[in-house]
Write an enzyme that holds these catalytic residues in place. Sequence first.
Site, PDB file in Angstrom:
ATOM      1  CE  LYS A 196      -3.548   2.417   2.595  1.00 21.69           C
ATOM      2  NZ  LYS A 196      -4.535   2.372   3.671  1.00 21.69           N
ATOM      3  CE  LYS A 249      -6.080   1.901  -0.464  1.00 18.30           C
ATOM      4  NZ  LYS A 249      -6.392   2.072   0.907  1.00 18.30           N
TER       5      LYS A 249
HETATM    6  C1  PBG Z   1      -7.555   3.298   5.649  1.00 19.76           C
HETATM    7  C2  PBG Z   1      -7.822   3.199   4.203  1.00 19.76           C
HETATM    8  C3  PBG Z   1      -7.645   4.175   3.206  1.00 19.76           C
HETATM    9  C4  PBG Z   1      -8.146   3.616   2.048  1.00 19.76           C
HETATM   10  C5  PBG Z   1      -8.564   2.335   2.336  1.00 19.76           C
HETATM   11  N1  PBG Z   1      -8.336   2.098   3.678  1.00 19.76           N
HETATM   12  C6  PBG Z   1      -7.160   5.552   3.294  1.00 19.76           C
HETATM   13  C7  PBG Z   1      -5.770   5.866   3.600  1.00 19.76           C
HETATM   14  O1  PBG Z   1      -4.915   4.987   3.774  1.00 19.76           O
HETATM   15  O2  PBG Z   1      -5.513   7.059   3.742  1.00 19.76           O
HETATM   16  C8  PBG Z   1      -8.215   4.305   0.714  1.00 19.76           C
HETATM   17  C9  PBG Z   1      -9.306   3.833  -0.171  1.00 19.76           C
HETATM   18  C10 PBG Z   1      -9.617   4.725  -1.304  1.00 19.76           C
HETATM   19  O3  PBG Z   1      -8.974   5.768  -1.554  1.00 19.76           O
HETATM   20  O4  PBG Z   1     -10.574   4.384  -2.021  1.00 19.76           O
HETATM   21  N2  PBG Z   1      -6.237   3.339   5.999  1.00 19.76           N
END
Ligand code: PBG
Length: 329
Positions: A196, A249
């Site tokens: 991520k 992601k």
């Molecule tokens: C929580 C999380 C996030 C997303 C999914 N889980 C936000 C982040 O990490 O700031 C992003 C999902 C999206 O942008 O559709 N940590």
Amino acid sequence: MELGLMNRPRRLRGNAVLRKMVRETRMDKSSLVYPMFVIEGTNRKEEIPSMIGQYRYSVDRMEEKLIELFQAGVRSVMLFGIPNQKDEVGSGAYAQEGIVQKAFHKAKEVCPDMYMIGDVCMCEYTSHGHCGVLQGQEVDNDKTLEFLAKTALSQVQAGADMVAPSDMMDGRVAAIRRILDKSGYINTPIMSYAVKFASSFYGPFRDAADSTPAFGDRKSYQMDYHNRREACKEAMLDVEEGADIVMVKPAMAYGDLIREVKDNTNIPVASYSVSGEYAMIKAAAKAGWIDETDIMCEIAVSAFRAGSDIYISYFAEELATCIEQGRIG
Ligand code: PBG
């Protein structure tokens, strides 16, 4: 004119039946996961301004959407809870009567065959908006693990079929596996947001979940997008810790990493087409500059072609319809 061409790739493109026969990427509705936001209160269905067509639902309004998805062939939903109250230690994330816990109960009651996944993180629940508990201005990795484990367990106890930690703390998969096993949930899978990135593509999500960090950014825990070998390291560590599925992601600008993770692991790979990807498509389509459905399909296919087995998307329902119609897949 006699060219003597032996190889003519166009031969396989001349007919729609043939094109489909030789298609290399096949998609199935069972690979789609829809992310959904739940809020406190009753009879609320609020559009998210930066995500046209996406809503936050109060628990009593979830049913209509779940049924609609199910009928379109989407059989899996990932839930994000947005609490009314936030505090330093994100108590709402693991409260028995927390928003997401109530939502899992409800989902299992109104749509029992929908496969429900819990996003495990603290950023929607902390007053500072970071994904863990703080020690001074820093996120304390090891202390956060306890909170994440508690959060995962509470979601499973509330009815979640799978948990998906998105916090990017080191060691969280192992911590979650341990608490689930100890509590008798040995068969509950973990889908790890293993790869991520610290990405600006999450902007609209943070509006939706009200989870923008109050100070600083997430770069000390989410990955630097210049790195590719580190993606393998993260994915392999999570496999060792017991992850059942690994995720990459965002998806759209990260196809190379979906492929990298696919080639270097032997478990299913998910990719998450995040809020910013959705918002860009919606905005350009609204301006009349692109064809929304065509672009949505092309981008989704690219994620599967890159190696995704599972695709998490705000377009899940529309994609299911396109697969049903034979437009893609
Ligand atoms: C929580 C999380 C996030 C997303 C999914 N889980 C936000 C982040 O990490 O700031 C992003 C999902 C999206 O942008 O559709 N940590």
